[in-house]
Design a protein around this motif. Structure first.
Motif, PDB file in Angstrom:
ATOM      1  N   GLY A   1      -8.248  -1.215   3.520  1.00 55.81           N
ATOM      2  CA  GLY A   1      -8.634  -0.206   4.491  1.00 55.81           C
ATOM      3  C   GLY A   1      -7.724   1.005   4.517  1.00 55.81           C
ATOM      4  O   GLY A   1      -8.052   2.023   5.136  1.00 55.81           O
ATOM      5  N   TRP A   2      -6.582   0.930   3.837  1.00 57.16           N
ATOM      6  CA  TRP A   2      -5.632   2.039   3.803  1.00 57.16           C
ATOM      7  C   TRP A   2      -6.031   3.152   2.842  1.00 57.16           C
ATOM      8  O   TRP A   2      -5.458   4.255   2.888  1.00 57.16           O
ATOM      9  CB  TRP A   2      -4.247   1.508   3.411  1.00 57.16           C
ATOM     10  N   VAL A   3      -6.999   2.918   1.972  1.00 55.30           N
ATOM     11  CA  VAL A   3      -7.337   3.888   0.920  1.00 55.30           C
ATOM     12  C   VAL A   3      -7.840   5.207   1.508  1.00 55.30           C
ATOM     13  O   VAL A   3      -7.334   6.288   1.178  1.00 55.30           O
ATOM     14  CB  VAL A   3      -8.382   3.299  -0.050  1.00 55.30           C
ATOM     15  N   ILE A   4      -8.849   5.151   2.365  1.00 53.99           N
ATOM     16  CA  ILE A   4      -9.415   6.376   2.959  1.00 53.99           C
ATOM     17  C   ILE A   4      -8.383   7.101   3.822  1.00 53.99           C
ATOM     18  O   ILE A   4      -8.237   8.333   3.718  1.00 53.99           O
ATOM     19  CB  ILE A   4     -10.688   6.057   3.757  1.00 53.99           C
ATOM     20  N   PRO A   5      -7.640   6.412   4.701  1.00 53.03           N
ATOM     21  CA  PRO A   5      -6.591   7.101   5.457  1.00 53.03           C
ATOM     22  C   PRO A   5      -5.559   7.781   4.559  1.00 53.03           C
ATOM     23  O   PRO A   5      -5.055   8.859   4.904  1.00 53.03           O
ATOM     24  CB  PRO A   5      -5.951   5.979   6.280  1.00 53.03           C
TER      25      PRO A   5
ATOM     26  N   THR B   1      -1.179   5.741   5.643  1.00 56.81           N
ATOM     27  CA  THR B   1      -1.195   4.480   4.899  1.00 56.81           C
ATOM     28  C   THR B   1      -0.361   3.426   5.612  1.00 56.81           C
ATOM     29  O   THR B   1      -0.784   2.275   5.776  1.00 56.81           O
ATOM     30  CB  THR B   1      -0.650   4.685   3.478  1.00 56.81           C
ATOM     31  N   ALA B   2       0.841   3.829   6.039  1.00 59.57           N
ATOM     32  CA  ALA B   2       1.758   2.889   6.689  1.00 59.57           C
ATOM     33  C   ALA B   2       1.192   2.358   7.995  1.00 59.57           C
ATOM     34  O   ALA B   2       1.375   1.178   8.326  1.00 59.57           O
ATOM     35  CB  ALA B   2       3.108   3.558   6.932  1.00 59.57           C
ATOM     36  N   ILE B   3       0.502   3.201   8.750  1.00 58.46           N
ATOM     37  CA  ILE B   3      -0.080   2.758  10.024  1.00 58.46           C
ATOM     38  C   ILE B   3      -1.048   1.602   9.799  1.00 58.46           C
ATOM     39  O   ILE B   3      -0.993   0.576  10.489  1.00 58.46           O
ATOM     40  CB  ILE B   3      -0.790   3.928  10.732  1.00 58.46           C
ATOM     41  N   ILE B   4      -1.924   1.763   8.805  1.00 59.30           N
ATOM     42  CA  ILE B   4      -2.910   0.713   8.523  1.00 59.30           C
ATOM     43  C   ILE B   4      -2.245  -0.508   7.909  1.00 59.30           C
ATOM     44  O   ILE B   4      -2.516  -1.649   8.306  1.00 59.30           O
ATOM     45  CB  ILE B   4      -4.012   1.236   7.578  1.00 59.30           C
TER      46      ILE B   4
ATOM     47  N   ASP C   1      -1.990  -4.406   9.190  1.00 62.26           N
ATOM     48  CA  ASP C   1      -2.434  -5.535   8.362  1.00 62.26           C
ATOM     49  C   ASP C   1      -1.336  -6.581   8.232  1.00 62.26           C
ATOM     50  O   ASP C   1      -1.596  -7.791   8.255  1.00 62.26           O
ATOM     51  CB  ASP C   1      -2.838  -5.038   6.968  1.00 62.26           C
ATOM     52  N   GLY C   2      -0.098  -6.108   8.078  1.00 61.41           N
ATOM     53  CA  GLY C   2       1.022  -7.030   7.964  1.00 61.41           C
ATOM     54  C   GLY C   2       1.234  -7.840   9.223  1.00 61.41           C
ATOM     55  O   GLY C   2       1.522  -9.041   9.165  1.00 61.41           O
ATOM     56  N   ILE C   3       1.067  -7.198  10.375  1.00 59.42           N
ATOM     57  CA  ILE C   3       1.204  -7.901  11.656  1.00 59.42           C
ATOM     58  C   ILE C   3       0.132  -8.981  11.780  1.00 59.42           C
ATOM     59  O   ILE C   3       0.407 -10.109  12.197  1.00 59.42           O
ATOM     60  CB  ILE C   3       1.117  -6.901  12.825  1.00 59.42           C
ATOM     61  N   VAL C   4      -1.095  -8.629  11.414  1.00 55.19           N
ATOM     62  CA  VAL C   4      -2.196  -9.606  11.467  1.00 55.19           C
ATOM     63  C   VAL C   4      -1.922 -10.757  10.501  1.00 55.19           C
ATOM     64  O   VAL C   4      -2.139 -11.934  10.824  1.00 55.19           O
ATOM     65  CB  VAL C   4      -3.545  -8.927  11.133  1.00 55.19           C
TER      66      VAL C   4
ATOM     67  N   PRO D   1       0.809  -1.225   0.000  1.00 52.98           N
ATOM     68  CA  PRO D   1       0.000   0.000   0.000  1.00 52.98           C
ATOM     69  C   PRO D   1       0.842   1.275   0.000  1.00 52.98           C
ATOM     70  O   PRO D   1       0.490   2.267  -0.651  1.00 52.98           O
ATOM     71  CB  PRO D   1      -0.830  -0.129   1.277  1.00 52.98           C
ATOM     72  N   VAL D   2       1.956   1.272   0.729  1.00 51.46           N
ATOM     73  CA  VAL D   2       2.847   2.439   0.752  1.00 51.46           C
ATOM     74  C   VAL D   2       3.391   2.703  -0.646  1.00 51.46           C
ATOM     75  O   VAL D   2       3.446   3.858  -1.104  1.00 51.46           O
ATOM     76  CB  VAL D   2       3.997   2.217   1.759  1.00 51.46           C
ATOM     77  N   ALA D   3       3.788   1.644  -1.351  1.00 53.94           N
ATOM     78  CA  ALA D   3       4.296   1.793  -2.710  1.00 53.94           C
ATOM     79  C   ALA D   3       3.218   2.324  -3.657  1.00 53.94           C
ATOM     80  O   ALA D   3       3.472   3.196  -4.497  1.00 53.94           O
ATOM     81  CB  ALA D   3       4.827   0.447  -3.214  1.00 53.94           C
ATOM     82  N   ILE D   4       1.995   1.807  -3.508  1.00 55.32           N
ATOM     83  CA  ILE D   4       0.892   2.241  -4.367  1.00 55.32           C
ATOM     84  C   ILE D   4       0.611   3.731  -4.169  1.00 55.32           C
ATOM     85  O   ILE D   4       0.456   4.492  -5.142  1.00 55.32           O
ATOM     86  CB  ILE D   4      -0.379   1.411  -4.091  1.00 55.32           C
TER      87      ILE D   4
END
Length: 444
Positions: A418-422, A383-386, A390-393, A354-357
Motif C-alpha cells: 500500500g506504500w507504492v501510491i503514497p 512511504t514511512a507513514i504507511i 504496517d509494521g505496527i500491525v 519500503p523506505v529502503a526500496i
C-alpha cells in the motif's frame, strides 16, 4: 591518475564474494518454506520472492555505482542529513547486532548442530556453539582486507559444491508431486512471495555490501564512474544469476516435499528432513556444512560493514573493538532462539523495507527531478507513514480502524504494498513544493 580496468578474474571473484555474502541464513530457510506453502503457485510466488530477494539487492549494488556515493549515509542524506544518519544507524543495527547477525548464529545451530542432539539438552549447547561461531567470525573480520580472498576464493566454491549436491539429487528424484497451495497462497501469491523476500534482508544488506564492492574496486585503481558502474553490473549479475538458480531450486525442493513430509513449521525443518530423506544421517552432516558455511560468510560481511560504519561516525572506538563488541553482543542475542528472532524481525522489516526500496528508486531518478531534497522527503515521508503502520500491525498490535480505512481507500494495501501510491504522490508533491519555492540551488 587514470582509471584502471578490472580483469575478468577479479570480476568473477567479486561476483562470487557477493553471492556468498548475500546467501546467508534466511536465504536457506525462506525459499524452502515458500515452496511448501505456495504449492502449485510456486512459480508466481517465487517470481515475487526473486524481485525482493535478488532484483532489489542487485539494483542496490548498482545504485552505488550509479550515484557515485561511497557510503549509505551520503546516499540517504540526499533527503536530509538527519534522515541520512537515522536511516543508516537503524539499517546497520538491523543488519548487525539486533537482527540479521544473531540470526546467522541461530540458524547455524538450529540446522547444523541441533539435529544431532537430544531434545532435553538445555541452553548450554547453543551457548557454546554461538561463542565458537562468533569467535571465528570475529577473527576473520579483524582484517577485512583479506576478506575477498577468504570469501571469494575459498568459502564460496565449497558452499556451491554443498548446495549443488543437495539440489541436483532433489530435482532428479523429487520426493513427490507438487500439492495445492496453502490458504494464504491461494490468492495474490506473487505479492505474498514479494513480501517473503523482505525476510532475507538482502536489500538492506545491499547497502552495506555495496560499500565493500566499491572499496574493492578502488583498491584496484578503478576510479572512472563508467568503469565502476560496469564493474558493479557484471559482478552483480554473477551473484544475481547464482541466487536465482539457488532460490528457485530450493523453492522447488520445498514444493515437492509436502506429499512426503507434510506441511512443516519452518524452512529449516524442510531442509533437514529433505536431506535425511535423500542421504540419511550423511544428509544431516551435508546440510550442516551448507548452513554453517553460508551463515559464516554473511556474518563476516555484516560484522565488517557495521564495524567500519560505526568506527567512521564514532572513531574514538577502534574498528577492532567494534568487531569484538558486535560479535559478543550478537552471540548473546542469538541465544534467545531462532523463532523469537524471526518474530521480532518481521515488524521491523515491514516498516523499514519500503523506505529502503523508495530510496533506491529515487537514486536512479535523481537527475530527472534534479536531485531536489523536497522530492526525497515527500516520497520517503508518505512511504514511512504507511510502512510504519504496517509494521505496527505486523507486531500484533490491533489497529482495526486504521487497517479498515487503508484497505478501503488505499490501492494495493490489501496485497501488502500500500506504500507504492503514497510514495509516488509524495514525490510529486515534493517536486511541486520545490517549484513553488523556486530554489535555484542544485542538489548534490
Amino acid at each position: 591518475m587514470s582509471s584502471q580496468k578490472a580483469p575478468l578474474s577479479f570480476v568473477i571473484v567479486t561476483g562470487l564474494m557477493l553471492f556468498a555474502l548475500f546467501f546467508g541464513a534466511g536465504n536457506l530457510i525462506f525459499p524452502a518454506m515458500l515452496g511448501q506453502s505456495a504449492g502449485t503457485n510456486l512459480w508466481l510466488a517465487s517470481l515475487g520472492f526473486i524481485i525482493t530477494g535478488v532484483g532489489l539487492p542487485f539494483i542496490t549494488i548498482l545504485a552505488f555505482g550509479f550515484s557515485g556515493k561511497n557510503d549509505v549515509q551520503s546516499l540517504a542524506s540526499r533527503a536530509h542529513p538527519l534522515f541520512g544518519i537515522i536511516f543508516t544507524v537503524v539499517l546497520y543495527l538491523s543488519l548487525g547486532p539486533l537482527f540479521a547477525l544473531p540470526r546467522t548464529g541461530s540458524v547455524s545451530y538450529e540446522i547444523g548442530i541441533k539435529p544431532f542432539l537430544s531434545n532435553d539438552v538445555g541452553f548450554l549447547p547453543l551457548l557454546i556453539f554461538t561463542i565458537i561461531y562468533f569467535g571465528i567470525a570475529c577473527l576473520l573480520s579483524i582484517n577485512p582486507s583479506k576478506m575477498l580472498d577468504i570469501v571469494g576464493k575459498i568459502l564460496t566454491p565449497l558452499l556451491l559444491i554443498f548446495i549443488g549436491i543437495l539440489i541436483v539429487v532433489a530435482i532428479i528424484n523429487p520426493m513427490g508431486e507438487i500439492q495445492s497451495p496453502a490458504a494464504k497462497y491461494s490468492d495474490n501469491s506473487f505479492f505474498k512471495g514479494f513480501k517473503e523476500g523482505y525476510l532475507t534482508m538482502d536489500t538492506l544488506a545491499g547497502f552495506a555490501f555495496g560499500i565493500i564492492v566499491i572499496n574493492a574496486i578502488k583498491d584496484k585503481g578503478i576510479t572512472s564512474r563508467k568503469e565502476v558502474l560496469g564493474f558493479c553490473m557484471k559482478a552483480g549479475l554473477i551473484a544475481a544469476t547464482l541466487l536465482v538458480i539457488v532460490y528457485t531450486s530450493i523453492t522447488y525442493v520445498g514444493a515437492t516435499s509436502v506429499e512426503k513430509l507434510g506441511q512443516l513449521g519452518n524452512g529449516g525443518d524442510v531442509l533437514a528432513q529433505a536431506s535425511n530423506h535423500f542421504f540419511g544421517p550423511a544428509g544431516a552432516v551435508l546440510l550442516g556444512l551448507i548452513v554453517i558455511a553460508a551463515c559464516l560468510t554473511t556474518s563476516i560481511g555484516l560484522i565488517t560493514a557495521c564495524s567500519t560504519y560505526f568506527n567512521k561516525i564514532l572513531p574514538a572506538v577502534s574498528y577492532k573493538s567494534y568487531v569484538v563488541i558486535f560479535s559478543v553482543f550478537s552471540a548473546a542475542v542469538a541465544n534467545v532462539g531462532l523463532s523469537k528472532l524471526i518474530s521480532i524481525t518481521v515488524p521491523v522489516l515491514t516498516a523499514l523495507y519500503p523506505v529502503a526500496i523508495v530510496l533506491i528508486v529515487l537514486t536512479f531518478f535523481h537527475s530527472f527531478f534534479k536531485g531536489k531534497s523536497e522530492v526525497y522527503l515527500g516520497s520517503l515521508l508518505l512511504t514511512a507513514i504507511i510502512s510504519v503502520m504496517d509494521g505496527i500491525v505486523a507486531s500484533g498490535i490491533k489497529m482495526e480502524a486504521v487497517s479498515d480505512l487503508f484497505t478501503q481507500y488505499l490501492p494495493l494495501y490489501s496485497v501488502g504494498v500500500g506504500w507504492v501510491i503514497p510514495a509516488i504522490i509524495g514525490g510529486v508533491l515534493g517536486y511541486m513544493i520545490y517549484l513553488m519555492k523556486g530554489d535555484p540551488k542544485e542538489a548534490y
